[in-house]
Scaffold this active site. Structure first.
Site, PDB file in Angstrom:
ATOM      1  N   TYR A  11       6.497 -17.068   1.337  1.00 45.85           N
ATOM      2  CA  TYR A  11       7.786 -16.463   0.997  1.00 45.85           C
ATOM      3  C   TYR A  11       7.843 -15.019   1.479  1.00 45.85           C
ATOM      4  O   TYR A  11       8.841 -14.584   2.038  1.00 45.85           O
ATOM      5  CB  TYR A  11       8.025 -16.524  -0.511  1.00 45.85           C
ATOM      6  CG  TYR A  11       8.563 -17.854  -0.943  1.00 45.85           C
ATOM      7  CD1 TYR A  11       9.936 -18.068  -1.052  1.00 45.85           C
ATOM      8  CD2 TYR A  11       7.720 -18.920  -1.205  1.00 45.85           C
ATOM      9  CE1 TYR A  11      10.442 -19.298  -1.417  1.00 45.85           C
ATOM     10  CE2 TYR A  11       8.213 -20.158  -1.578  1.00 45.85           C
ATOM     11  CZ  TYR A  11       9.581 -20.343  -1.689  1.00 45.85           C
ATOM     12  OH  TYR A  11      10.078 -21.563  -2.040  1.00 45.85           O
ATOM     13  N   ASP A  33      -0.654 -18.363   9.917  1.00 44.80           N
ATOM     14  CA  ASP A  33      -1.001 -19.037   8.669  1.00 44.80           C
ATOM     15  C   ASP A  33      -1.962 -20.174   8.992  1.00 44.80           C
ATOM     16  O   ASP A  33      -1.937 -20.709  10.109  1.00 44.80           O
ATOM     17  CB  ASP A  33       0.269 -19.598   8.007  1.00 44.80           C
ATOM     18  CG  ASP A  33       0.122 -19.782   6.507  1.00 44.80           C
ATOM     19  OD1 ASP A  33       0.802 -19.079   5.746  1.00 44.80           O
ATOM     20  OD2 ASP A  33      -0.697 -20.638   6.091  1.00 44.80           O
ATOM     21  N   PHE A 158       8.726  -5.619  -2.985  1.00 45.55           N
ATOM     22  CA  PHE A 158       9.549  -5.690  -4.204  1.00 45.55           C
ATOM     23  C   PHE A 158      10.712  -6.672  -4.076  1.00 45.55           C
ATOM     24  O   PHE A 158      11.553  -6.735  -4.974  1.00 45.55           O
ATOM     25  CB  PHE A 158      10.100  -4.294  -4.548  1.00 45.55           C
ATOM     26  CG  PHE A 158       9.018  -3.319  -4.925  1.00 45.55           C
ATOM     27  CD1 PHE A 158       8.382  -3.412  -6.154  1.00 45.55           C
ATOM     28  CD2 PHE A 158       8.631  -2.319  -4.047  1.00 45.55           C
ATOM     29  CE1 PHE A 158       7.372  -2.515  -6.512  1.00 45.55           C
ATOM     30  CE2 PHE A 158       7.623  -1.415  -4.392  1.00 45.55           C
ATOM     31  CZ  PHE A 158       6.997  -1.512  -5.628  1.00 45.55           C
ATOM     32  N   CYS A 272       5.382 -14.951  -9.801  1.00 48.43           N
ATOM     33  CA  CYS A 272       4.712 -13.661  -9.948  1.00 48.43           C
ATOM     34  C   CYS A 272       4.709 -13.031 -11.338  1.00 48.43           C
ATOM     35  O   CYS A 272       3.690 -12.454 -11.731  1.00 48.43           O
ATOM     36  CB  CYS A 272       5.286 -12.677  -8.937  1.00 48.43           C
ATOM     37  SG  CYS A 272       4.884 -13.188  -7.260  1.00 48.43           S
ATOM     38  N   ARG A 429      21.451 -20.810 -19.217  1.00 51.44           N
ATOM     39  CA  ARG A 429      21.719 -19.625 -18.389  1.00 51.44           C
ATOM     40  C   ARG A 429      23.012 -18.939 -18.791  1.00 51.44           C
ATOM     41  O   ARG A 429      23.432 -18.000 -18.105  1.00 51.44           O
ATOM     42  CB  ARG A 429      21.812 -20.047 -16.915  1.00 51.44           C
ATOM     43  CG  ARG A 429      20.521 -20.623 -16.363  1.00 51.44           C
ATOM     44  CD  ARG A 429      19.483 -19.557 -16.203  1.00 51.44           C
ATOM     45  NE  ARG A 429      18.236 -20.063 -15.659  1.00 51.44           N
ATOM     46  CZ  ARG A 429      17.243 -19.277 -15.304  1.00 51.44           C
ATOM     47  NH1 ARG A 429      17.348 -17.974 -15.424  1.00 51.44           N
ATOM     48  NH2 ARG A 429      16.129 -19.768 -14.847  1.00 51.44           N
TER      49      ARG A 429
HETATM   50  P1  NAD Z   1       2.862 -18.121  -0.601  1.00 55.23           P
HETATM   51  O1  NAD Z   1       1.905 -19.008  -1.294  1.00 55.23           O
HETATM   52  O2  NAD Z   1       4.272 -18.569  -0.398  1.00 55.23           O
HETATM   53  O3  NAD Z   1       2.275 -17.762   0.854  1.00 55.23           O
HETATM   54  C1  NAD Z   1       0.974 -17.367   1.095  1.00 55.23           C
HETATM   55  C2  NAD Z   1       0.547 -17.974   2.437  1.00 55.23           C
HETATM   56  O4  NAD Z   1      -0.726 -17.444   2.809  1.00 55.23           O
HETATM   57  C3  NAD Z   1       0.400 -19.497   2.426  1.00 55.23           C
HETATM   58  O5  NAD Z   1       1.272 -20.074   3.378  1.00 55.23           O
HETATM   59  C4  NAD Z   1      -1.085 -19.724   2.763  1.00 55.23           C
HETATM   60  O6  NAD Z   1      -1.309 -20.883   3.546  1.00 55.23           O
HETATM   61  C5  NAD Z   1      -1.418 -18.465   3.524  1.00 55.23           C
HETATM   62  N1  NAD Z   1      -2.855 -18.168   3.585  1.00 55.23           N
HETATM   63  C6  NAD Z   1      -3.764 -18.173   2.571  1.00 55.23           C
HETATM   64  N2  NAD Z   1      -4.981 -17.827   3.042  1.00 55.23           N
HETATM   65  C7  NAD Z   1      -4.843 -17.612   4.376  1.00 55.23           C
HETATM   66  C8  NAD Z   1      -5.743 -17.230   5.424  1.00 55.23           C
HETATM   67  N3  NAD Z   1      -7.036 -17.004   5.176  1.00 55.23           N
HETATM   68  N4  NAD Z   1      -5.256 -17.104   6.666  1.00 55.23           N
HETATM   69  C9  NAD Z   1      -3.941 -17.341   6.932  1.00 55.23           C
HETATM   70  N5  NAD Z   1      -3.050 -17.690   5.985  1.00 55.23           N
HETATM   71  C10 NAD Z   1      -3.495 -17.833   4.730  1.00 55.23           C
HETATM   72  O7  NAD Z   1       2.828 -16.738  -1.367  1.00 55.23           O
HETATM   73  P2  NAD Z   1       4.000 -15.634  -1.438  1.00 55.23           P
HETATM   74  O8  NAD Z   1       4.989 -16.016  -2.476  1.00 55.23           O
HETATM   75  O9  NAD Z   1       4.448 -15.299  -0.077  1.00 55.23           O
HETATM   76  O10 NAD Z   1       3.173 -14.415  -2.048  1.00 55.23           O
HETATM   77  C11 NAD Z   1       2.210 -13.729  -1.296  1.00 55.23           C
HETATM   78  C12 NAD Z   1       1.817 -12.465  -2.035  1.00 55.23           C
HETATM   79  O11 NAD Z   1       2.965 -11.624  -2.170  1.00 55.23           O
HETATM   80  C13 NAD Z   1       1.310 -12.690  -3.456  1.00 55.23           C
HETATM   81  O12 NAD Z   1       0.326 -11.734  -3.724  1.00 55.23           O
HETATM   82  C14 NAD Z   1       2.523 -12.420  -4.322  1.00 55.23           C
HETATM   83  O13 NAD Z   1       2.170 -11.956  -5.605  1.00 55.23           O
HETATM   84  C15 NAD Z   1       3.225 -11.315  -3.549  1.00 55.23           C
HETATM   85  N6  NAD Z   1       4.684 -11.236  -3.743  1.00 55.23           N
HETATM   86  C16 NAD Z   1       5.444 -12.377  -3.761  1.00 55.23           C
HETATM   87  C17 NAD Z   1       6.831 -12.270  -3.886  1.00 55.23           C
HETATM   88  C18 NAD Z   1       7.716 -13.495  -3.896  1.00 55.23           C
HETATM   89  O14 NAD Z   1       8.912 -13.335  -4.103  1.00 55.23           O
HETATM   90  N7  NAD Z   1       7.232 -14.706  -3.684  1.00 55.23           N
HETATM   91  C19 NAD Z   1       7.428 -11.013  -3.963  1.00 55.23           C
HETATM   92  C20 NAD Z   1       6.622  -9.878  -3.929  1.00 55.23           C
HETATM   93  C21 NAD Z   1       5.245 -10.004  -3.813  1.00 55.23           C
HETATM   94  C1  UGA Z   2      10.623 -10.660  -9.064  1.00 55.25           C
HETATM   95  C2  UGA Z   2      11.036  -9.192  -8.964  1.00 55.25           C
HETATM   96  O1  UGA Z   2      12.423  -9.063  -9.278  1.00 55.25           O
HETATM   97  C3  UGA Z   2      10.777  -8.646  -7.563  1.00 55.25           C
HETATM   98  O2  UGA Z   2      11.058  -7.262  -7.523  1.00 55.25           O
HETATM   99  C4  UGA Z   2       9.312  -8.898  -7.190  1.00 55.25           C
HETATM  100  O3  UGA Z   2       9.058  -8.466  -5.874  1.00 55.25           O
HETATM  101  C5  UGA Z   2       8.997 -10.360  -7.316  1.00 55.25           C
HETATM  102  O4  UGA Z   2       9.284 -10.805  -8.674  1.00 55.25           O
HETATM  103  C6  UGA Z   2       7.552 -10.688  -7.086  1.00 55.25           C
HETATM  104  O5  UGA Z   2       6.691  -9.848  -7.178  1.00 55.25           O
HETATM  105  O6  UGA Z   2       7.343 -11.891  -6.847  1.00 55.25           O
HETATM  106  P1  UGA Z   2      11.740 -12.963  -8.403  1.00 55.25           P
HETATM  107  O7  UGA Z   2      10.692 -13.538  -9.302  1.00 55.25           O
HETATM  108  O8  UGA Z   2      11.878 -13.527  -7.044  1.00 55.25           O
HETATM  109  O9  UGA Z   2      11.477 -11.393  -8.207  1.00 55.25           O
HETATM  110  O10 UGA Z   2      13.172 -13.074  -9.092  1.00 55.25           O
HETATM  111  P2  UGA Z   2      13.889 -12.284 -10.297  1.00 55.25           P
HETATM  112  O11 UGA Z   2      15.286 -12.048  -9.919  1.00 55.25           O
HETATM  113  O12 UGA Z   2      13.110 -11.111 -10.738  1.00 55.25           O
HETATM  114  O13 UGA Z   2      13.893 -13.374 -11.456  1.00 55.25           O
HETATM  115  C7  UGA Z   2      12.695 -13.769 -12.093  1.00 55.25           C
HETATM  116  C8  UGA Z   2      13.020 -14.710 -13.233  1.00 55.25           C
HETATM  117  O14 UGA Z   2      13.660 -14.011 -14.296  1.00 55.25           O
HETATM  118  C9  UGA Z   2      13.977 -15.849 -12.848  1.00 55.25           C
HETATM  119  O15 UGA Z   2      13.575 -17.031 -13.483  1.00 55.25           O
HETATM  120  C10 UGA Z   2      15.315 -15.358 -13.370  1.00 55.25           C
HETATM  121  O16 UGA Z   2      16.206 -16.403 -13.622  1.00 55.25           O
HETATM  122  C11 UGA Z   2      14.877 -14.655 -14.646  1.00 55.25           C
HETATM  123  N1  UGA Z   2      15.832 -13.620 -15.123  1.00 55.25           N
HETATM  124  C12 UGA Z   2      16.116 -12.532 -14.359  1.00 55.25           C
HETATM  125  C13 UGA Z   2      16.391 -13.748 -16.387  1.00 55.25           C
HETATM  126  O17 UGA Z   2      16.132 -14.723 -17.110  1.00 55.25           O
HETATM  127  N2  UGA Z   2      17.239 -12.765 -16.840  1.00 55.25           N
HETATM  128  C14 UGA Z   2      17.533 -11.668 -16.094  1.00 55.25           C
HETATM  129  O18 UGA Z   2      18.306 -10.818 -16.575  1.00 55.25           O
HETATM  130  C15 UGA Z   2      16.963 -11.552 -14.827  1.00 55.25           C
END
Ligand code: NAD
Ligand code: UGA
Length: 463
Positions: A11, A33, A158, A272, A429
Site C-alpha cells: 500500500y 517486491d 502519514f 496500523c 457508521r
Molecule cells: P504491505 O504488506 O501492503 O506491503 C509490504 C510489501 O513489502 C509486501 O508486498 C511484501 O511482499 C514486501 N516485502 C517484504 N519483505 C520484502 C523484501 N525482503 N524484499 C522486497 N519486498 C519485501 O504493507 P504496507 O501497508 O504498505 O505497510 C508498509 C509499512 O508502512 C508498514 O510499516 C506500515 O506500518 C507502514 N504504513 C502503512 C500505511 C498504510 O496505510 N497501509 C500508512 C503509513 C505507514
Molecule cells: C491511519 C492514519 O490516519 C494515517 O495518518 C496513517 O499513515 C495510517 O493510519 C497508517 O499508519 O497506516 P488509515 O488507517 O488508512 O490511516 O485510515 P484512517 O482514516 O485513519 O481510519 C482508520 C480507522 O478509523 C478506519 O476504520 C476508520 O473508519 C476509523 N475512523 C476514523 C473512525 O471510526 N472514526 C473517525 O472519526 C475516523
C-alpha cells in the site's frame, strides 16, 4: 538524475512512489517486491490496491520514470536512495509476541542492501518502526569492510488509505529525521530536495532520527485515541439518550479539541492503529514505563469493547437470538474507498455473528476478495454477494459496517419490502438517514443515539 528505489510494493510503496515519479520526472523510480504476483499486478490494468486517483498516475509514469520489478538485488546495486517500505506486523512468536513489531522483513532488507551495494547510499525508513530502529540499521549497514557509507534517514508515511494519492500530493507535513552529522545533514537535504518539488518547504519538518521514528507511532496513537474516546462516549450516549453526533459537534467546535476523528463507529480498523499502539506500549514497557504502557493499551481495549458491544446490541435487539437468521453486512473494507480488510471491524463483527450461528452475507463494492482471504476458513460459512439488494433479500437485519457512499443511494423501500419483518438496520457508521428508514418501517439502531424502534427493547422485556 537520482536512482530512487523503493523496497516493498504494498500500500505504501505502491501509492507513494508513483507520486514521487510524477513530480520528479528527472529521477528514475523503481519499486521492487519479492511478491511476483503483486509486481505483475502493478504492471497490469488491474492494480493490486484500490486507491482513488492512483490508476491515472501509474498510467502516466509507468515505463517513463516509474518501474516495478522483482529483481531486488540489481536494483539495490544501482540505487542512490533506497526507501524501505516493507511490512512491520505485530510479532506472533517469541519475546514480545502479540505486541512488539516483527522486524524480520526489515532486517533481511538491511542485509540485502549491504550485500548488493558497491556504492554509498541513503537508506530511508518509510515503514513504521520502533523508536531507535535506525541505530540497528546503521550498525548492520556500516559493518561493511569496504569503505561504503550509509546514511539512514527516517521518513515515516502519514497517508491514509482511501485518500493516499491526495495525502501524498498535498501532505500537511513531511517528516524527515536524520543524524546531526555533516553527512547526515547532507542526506536530509537531499531528501528534502525531492519532496520540495511539490511540497512547500515550510511543511517539510526535519528532526533528529528518534523524534521522527517516535512521532509516527505517536501520531497513530493519538488518532486512534480520539476514536476510542468518542466511542466510549457513544456507549454512554446510548444509555443516557444523548446523541453522539451532537456531542461530537459541540465538543469538536472547541478549536483546542478540533472536529476531526470524532466520528463514532463500530470501531477503528486498518493494518496500523492496533499494531502501532501495541508496539508503543511494548516500547514503554521496555523502557521501564508500565503505567504509560497501560494507558495506551486501553485505546485498543476500548476498540475491542466497541466491536463486541455492536454484536451484543444486535443480538439483544433481535430478541436475543440470531441463530439461523440471515444478516446482511454492508461493507467489509475497514473504511470507504479502499479494498483493504486488514483488522476490519466488519470482519470482527462477522466473526461475532457467526459465533451466534447467524447466516451471514457480505457485500462490498471493492473488498470481497480480501474479505474472503482474511476470514480464512470462516469464509466457507459466509455468502459473498456483490449486489446489496440481493444480500438484503430475505434478511432479518442489515449492518452498515463500511461508510461507502453508494449505501446512502440505495432504494431502502425496495430493500425493506424484500426483508423478513420486523426488519432491522444497525448503522455502525451512522451513515444513513435514520428518520427516513424508521418511517419506511425499519427498526433502526445507530451508534451512540437512541434507537428508532417500534418494538419494546428486550432490555425492558427481560428486566
Ligand atoms: P504491505 O504488506 O501492503 O506491503 C509490504 C510489501 O513489502 C509486501 O508486498 C511484501 O511482499 C514486501 N516485502 C517484504 N519483505 C520484502 C523484501 N525482503 N524484499 C522486497 N519486498 C519485501 O504493507 P504496507 O501497508 O504498505 O505497510 C508498509 C509499512 O508502512 C508498514 O510499516 C506500515 O506500518 C507502514 N504504513 C502503512 C500505511 C498504510 O496505510 N497501509 C500508512 C503509513 C505507514
Ligand atoms: C491511519 C492514519 O490516519 C494515517 O495518518 C496513517 O499513515 C495510517 O493510519 C497508517 O499508519 O497506516 P488509515 O488507517 O488508512 O490511516 O485510515 P484512517 O482514516 O485513519 O481510519 C482508520 C480507522 O478509523 C478506519 O476504520 C476508520 O473508519 C476509523 N475512523 C476514523 C473512525 O471510526 N472514526 C473517525 O472519526 C475516523
Amino acid at each position: 538524475m537520482t536512482n530512487i528505489l523503493c523496497i516493498g510494493a504494498g500500500y505504501v510503496g505502491g501509492s507513494t512512489m508513483p507520486v514521487i515519479a510524477s513530480h520528479c520526472p528527472e529521477h528514475r523510480v523503481v519499486v521492487v517486491d519479492i511478491n511476483e504476483e503483486r509486481i505483475a499486478a502493478w504492471q497490469s490494468d488491474q492494480l493490486p490496491i484500490y486507491e482513488p486517483g492512483l490508476d491515472e498516475i501509474v498510467r502516466q509514469t509507468l515505463g517513463k520514470n516509474l518501474f516495478f520489478s522483482t529483481d531486488v538485488n540489481s536494483n539495490i546495486a544501482e540505487a542512490d536512495i533506497i526507501f524501505v517500505s516493507v511490512n512491520t506486523p505485530t510479532k506472533t512468536f517469541g519475546r514480545g509476541a502479540g505486541r512488539a513489531a516483527d522486524l524480520q522483513y526489515w532486517e533481511k532488507t538491511a542485509r540485502q542492501i549491504l550485500e548488493n551495494s558497491t556504492t554509498s547510499k541513503i537508506v530511508v525508513e518509510k515503514s513504521t518502526l520502533p523508536v531507535r530502529t535506525a541505530e540497528a540499521m546503521e550498525r548492520i549497514l556500516n559493518s561493511n569492510g569496504n569503505g561504503l557509507h550509509f546514511d539512514v534517514l527516517s521518513n515515516p508515511e502519514f497517508l491514509a488509505e482511501g485518500t493516499a494519492v491526495r495525502d501524498m500530493q498535498n501532505p500537511n507535513r513531511v517528516l524527515i529525521g536524520g543524524r546531526e552529522t555533516e553527512s547526515g545533514r547532507k542526506a536530509v537535504e537531499r531528501l528534502v530536495e525531492i519532496y520540495a518539488q511539490w511540497v512547500p518547504r515550510d511543511q517539510i519538518i526535519t528532526t533528529n532520527l528518534w523524534s521522527s521514528e517516535l512521532s509516527k507511532l505517536v501520531a497513530n496513537a493519538f488518532l486512534a485515541q480520539r476514536i476510542s474516546s468518542i466511542n466510549a462516549i457513544s456507549a454512554l450516549c446510548e444509555k443516557a439518550e444523548a446523541d453522539i453526533s451532537e456531542v461530537a459537534n459541540a465538543v469538536g467546535r472547541d478549536e483546542r479539541i478540533g472536529r476531526h476523528f470524532l466520528r463514532a463507529s463500530v470501531g477503528f480498523g486498518g493494518s496500523c492503529f492496533k499494531k502501532d499502539i501495541l508496539n508503543l506500549a511494548y516500547l514503554c514497557e521496555h523502557y521501564g514505563l508500565p503505567e504509560v504502557a497501560r494507558y495506551w493499551e486501553q485505546v485498543v481495549k476500548m476498540n475491542e469493547y466497541q466491536e463486541a458491544r455492536f454484536v451484543s446490541n444486535m443480538v439483544a435487539a433481535m430478541f436475543n437470538t440470531i441463530a439461523g437468521k440471515r444478516i446482511a453486512l454492508f461493507g467489509a473494507a475497514f473504511k470507504a474507498n479502499t479494498n483493504d480488510t486488514r483488522e476490519s471491524p466488519a470482519l470482527e463483527v462477522c466473526r461475532g455473528l457467526l459465533e451466534e450461528r447467524a447466516d451471514v452475507v457480505i457485500t462490498d463494492p471493492h473488498a470481497m476478495e480480501n474479505a474472503r482471504m482474511d476470514l480464512g476458513e470462516l469464509a466457507n460459512r459466509v455468502t459473498f454477494e456483490p449486489d446489496p439488494y440481493s444480500a438484503a433479500n430475505h434478511a432479518h437485519a442489515i449492518a452498515i459496517l463500511t461508510e461507502w457512499s453508494q449505501y446512502t443511494q440505495l432504494d431502502y423501500e425496495r430493500i425493506y419490502s424484500s426483508m423478513v419483518k420486523p426488519a432491522f438496520i444497525f448503522d455502525g457508521r451512522n451513515l444513513l438517514d435514520h428518520k427516513k428508514l424508521y418511517e419506511i418501517g425499519f427498526n433502526v439502531h445507530p451508534i451512540g443515539k437512541p434507537p428508532l424502534t417500534r418494538l419494546v427493547t428486550p432490555e425492558f422485556t427481560h428486566g
